[in-house]
Design a protein around this motif. Structure first.
Motif, PDB file in Angstrom:
ATOM      1  N   LEU A  72       0.828  -1.207   0.000  1.00  0.00           N
ATOM      2  CA  LEU A  72       0.000   0.000   0.000  1.00  0.00           C
ATOM      3  C   LEU A  72       0.863   1.259   0.000  1.00  0.00           C
ATOM      4  N   ARG A  73       1.925   1.266   0.777  1.00  0.00           N
ATOM      5  CA  ARG A  73       2.814   2.436   0.786  1.00  0.00           C
ATOM      6  C   ARG A  73       3.398   2.688  -0.607  1.00  0.00           C
ATOM      7  N   ILE A  76       0.596   4.145  -2.827  1.00  0.00           N
ATOM      8  CA  ILE A  76       0.351   5.561  -2.525  1.00  0.00           C
ATOM      9  C   ILE A  76       1.455   6.431  -3.125  1.00  0.00           C
ATOM     10  N   ALA A  77       2.705   5.985  -2.981  1.00  0.00           N
ATOM     11  CA  ALA A  77       3.818   6.740  -3.560  1.00  0.00           C
ATOM     12  C   ALA A  77       3.666   6.848  -5.076  1.00  0.00           C
ATOM     13  N   HIS A  78       3.268   5.744  -5.706  1.00  0.00           N
ATOM     14  CA  HIS A  78       3.064   5.758  -7.163  1.00  0.00           C
ATOM     15  C   HIS A  78       1.948   6.720  -7.541  1.00  0.00           C
ATOM     16  N   LYS A  79       0.871   6.708  -6.776  1.00  0.00           N
ATOM     17  CA  LYS A  79      -0.246   7.618  -7.031  1.00  0.00           C
ATOM     18  C   LYS A  79       0.216   9.075  -6.935  1.00  0.00           C
ATOM     19  N   ASN A  92       8.639   7.437   2.309  1.00  0.00           N
ATOM     20  CA  ASN A  92       8.113   8.734   2.737  1.00  0.00           C
ATOM     21  C   ASN A  92       6.642   8.676   3.137  1.00  0.00           C
ATOM     22  N   ILE A  93       6.050   7.476   3.101  1.00  0.00           N
ATOM     23  CA  ILE A  93       4.609   7.318   3.325  1.00  0.00           C
ATOM     24  C   ILE A  93       4.348   6.569   4.617  1.00  0.00           C
ATOM     25  N   ILE A  94       3.368   7.050   5.392  1.00  0.00           N
ATOM     26  CA  ILE A  94       2.844   6.286   6.518  1.00  0.00           C
ATOM     27  C   ILE A  94       1.333   6.174   6.358  1.00  0.00           C
ATOM     28  N   GLY A 277      -8.121  -3.330   0.844  1.00  0.00           N
ATOM     29  CA  GLY A 277      -9.168  -2.607   0.130  1.00  0.00           C
ATOM     30  C   GLY A 277      -8.641  -1.310  -0.443  1.00  0.00           C
ATOM     31  N   ALA A 278      -7.789  -0.616   0.307  1.00  0.00           N
ATOM     32  CA  ALA A 278      -7.210   0.633  -0.172  1.00  0.00           C
ATOM     33  C   ALA A 278      -6.292   0.405  -1.371  1.00  0.00           C
TER      34      ALA A 278
END
Length: 388
Positions: A72-73, A76-79, A92-94, A277-278
Motif C-alpha cells: 500500500l505504501r 500511494i507513492a506511485h499515485k 516517505n509514506i505512513i 481494500g485501499a
C-alpha cells in the motif's frame, strides 16, 4: 476527578454532535433531512470490498508494520508521483487511521508550546483543536467571499512570525468547497519558500472537482517548496470508504520517522485487511470515482440554484468537495441559533458556521440524495421566510 488541562482547551466537534442528533431523531421515526455529514451516501465500490474479503480469507488478519503494508505504501507513492507530480518514495509514506489521524500525528510530531500554526478561516473544525492538543497556538486568518474564502499571499506573509512552524492548506476546502487555482497555489508557494516555513496540504477532496477546476499540489510547484511540504489525504471521500479508516501522510524522512514513532506507541498498524481494500482502490478501475463525482456535480447545481432563490441567503458556487457554504448574516442570528431552530422546527440538520470560524454562515453537505435536497431546501426556505 481532575483531567488534563489540554482537554479543557478543546471544543467538542459540532459536526459530529449535530450528525449524531439527526441520526437519533431518525431512529425515533422523525422525518429528518440531514445535510450535516461529510460522508458520501454511496456504498464502497464492490471491487474494493471484495479485495478486503479476499484479504480476510487469505489470513491478512495479523499485526502489520506500524507504518503500513509495504504494497500500500508503494501504491500511494506511485499515485502521488503520477497524479500529483510529487517525488515521494514508499519510505516517505505512513498509512494512518484515516486522514484525521495523519494530521493529528503530524501535530504531535511537529508542534510544541510556543509554536504557531497558520489556519485560514473558514477552516475544518479539527485543525485548531489539534494544534491546541499539541500545545501550539492556532493563528486564524479570516478570508472573505470576495477572495473565494481563500487566503492571499499577502495575508499569509503578514501572519508569519518567528514563532510560525506550520501553515495548513486545504483545497478543495471543507467547509467552503472552494479550490485554489494553480496560479494561487504557486503564489502561496513563493511565500512558503521565502519565509522558510512548513506547509501541510490536506488533499482529501482532490478528486471531487467541477466546472474545469484544477487541483495543483503545492509540493509540485518547485523542489524548494517540495522540501517544505507534507501531504495529508485518504480514501474516505473519493472512494466512499469513510468507515474503513485508512488515510496517509507523505513527508520528508525526518518528519515521517517522528510520526512513525508516535504511531508505533499509540495505534500501531491500521486494520490490515482494510489496507488491501485501499490497494484495490488505487490500483483498480477508477470509473467509480467519476460516477460519484458526476452525481455530486448534479446535486451541487441543484442545491446552488435552490438556495439562491431564498431571500436573505447568499452563497458562492463551490468548485469542489460536496459542501455549500451559505451566508446568513442578513437574518441577524448566530449560526448556532439558526441551526438549532432549523432542526427543531423544520427537521433539517445543518452545521453552524461558528464551528468553522465563520458564525455568519452555515454549511450544507450535498452528499445526499436528490429527494432529500429538494425537500430539505424547501424546508429551509420556509424557515428563513418565517424570519426574514
Amino acid at each position: 476527578m481532575k483531567l488534563a488541562a489540554r482537554v479543557k482547551q478543546v471544543t467538542p466537534s459540532l459536526t459530529l454532535a449535530i450528525d449524531a442528533k439527526a441520526k437519533a431523531m431518525k431512529r425515533d421515526g422523525i422525518d429528518v433531512c440531514s445535510f450535516s455529514a461529510g460522508e458520501p451516501d454511496f456504498d464502497t465500490p464492490d471491487h474494493i470490498k471484495l479485495a478486503a474479503v479476499n484479504a480476510l480469507k487469505s489470513g491478512k488478519t495479523r499485526y502489520g508494520p506500524a507504518v503500513g503494508e509495504p504494497i500500500l505504501r508503494a501504491a500511494i507513492a506511485h499515485k502521488l508521483q503520477t497524479d500529483n507530480q510529487l517525488g515521494y518514495s514508499a519510505e516517505n509514506i505512513i498509512v494512518t487511521n484515516g486522514g484525521k489521524h495523519s494530521l493529528y500525528n503530524l501535530m504531535m510530531a511537529l508542534i510544541e508550546a510556543g509554536d504557531e500554526v497558520i489556519i485560514p478561516a473558514p477552516f475544518w473544525v479539527s485543525y485548531p483543536e489539534m494544534v491546541k492538543l499539541a500545545e501550539g497556538t492556532p493563528v486564524i486568518v479570516q478570508t472573505t467571499a470576495e477572495s473565494g474564502y481563500k487566503i492571499t499571499p499577502d495575508q499569509l506573509r503578514q501572519a508569519i512570525t518567528p514563532k510560525t512552524r506550520l501553515f495548513i492548506l486545504n483545497s478543495p476546502s471543507n467547509p467552503t468547497g472552494m479550490v485554489y487555482t494553480p496560479e494561487e497555489v504557486r503564489a502561496i508557494a513563493e511565500v512558503v519558500v521565502e519565509k522558510n516555513i512548513l506547509v501541510v496540504s490536506d488533499e482529501i477532496y482532490e478528486k471531487l472537482l467541477y466546472d474545469g477546476a484544477q487541483h495543483l499540489s503545492i509540493g509540485a510547484v518547485s523542489s524548494e517548496v517540495f522540501d517544505r511540504t507534507i501531504i495529508s489525504s485518504g480514501f474516505a471521500k473519493a472512494y466512499s470508504m469513510t468507515g474503513w479508516r485508512v488515510g496517509y501522510l507523505a513527508a520528508p524522512l525526518e518528519i515521517l520517522k517522528a510520526v512513525s514513532m508516535i504511531q508505533g506507541h499509540s495505534t500501531s498498524n491500521v486494520c490490515t485487511f482494510a489496507q488491501y481494500g485501499a490497494i484495490a482502490a488505487l490500483e483498480g478501475p477508477q470509473d467509480c470515482v467519476e460516477q460519484m463525482r458526476l452525481a455530486f456535480a448534479e446535486r451541487r447545481q441543484v442545491i446552488f440554484d435552490l438556495v439562491n432563490t431564498i431571500p436573505g441567503l447568499t452563497c458562492l458556487k463551490p468548485d469542489g468537495a460536496f459542501y455549500i457554504f451559505i451566508n446568513i448574516s442578513k437574518l441577524g442570528m448566530s449560526s448556532l441559533e439558526f441551526c438549532d431552530g432549523l432542526l427543531s422546527e423544520q427537521q433539517v440538520a445543518a452545521i453552524p458556521g461558528v464551528a468553522f470560524g465563520a458564525d455568519d454562515h452555515i454549511r450544507l453537505s450535498y452528499a445526499t440524495d436528490m429527494t432529500t435536497i429538494d425537500r430539505g431546501i424547501d424546508r429551509l426556505s420556509t424557515y428563513v421566510k418565517s424570519r426574514f
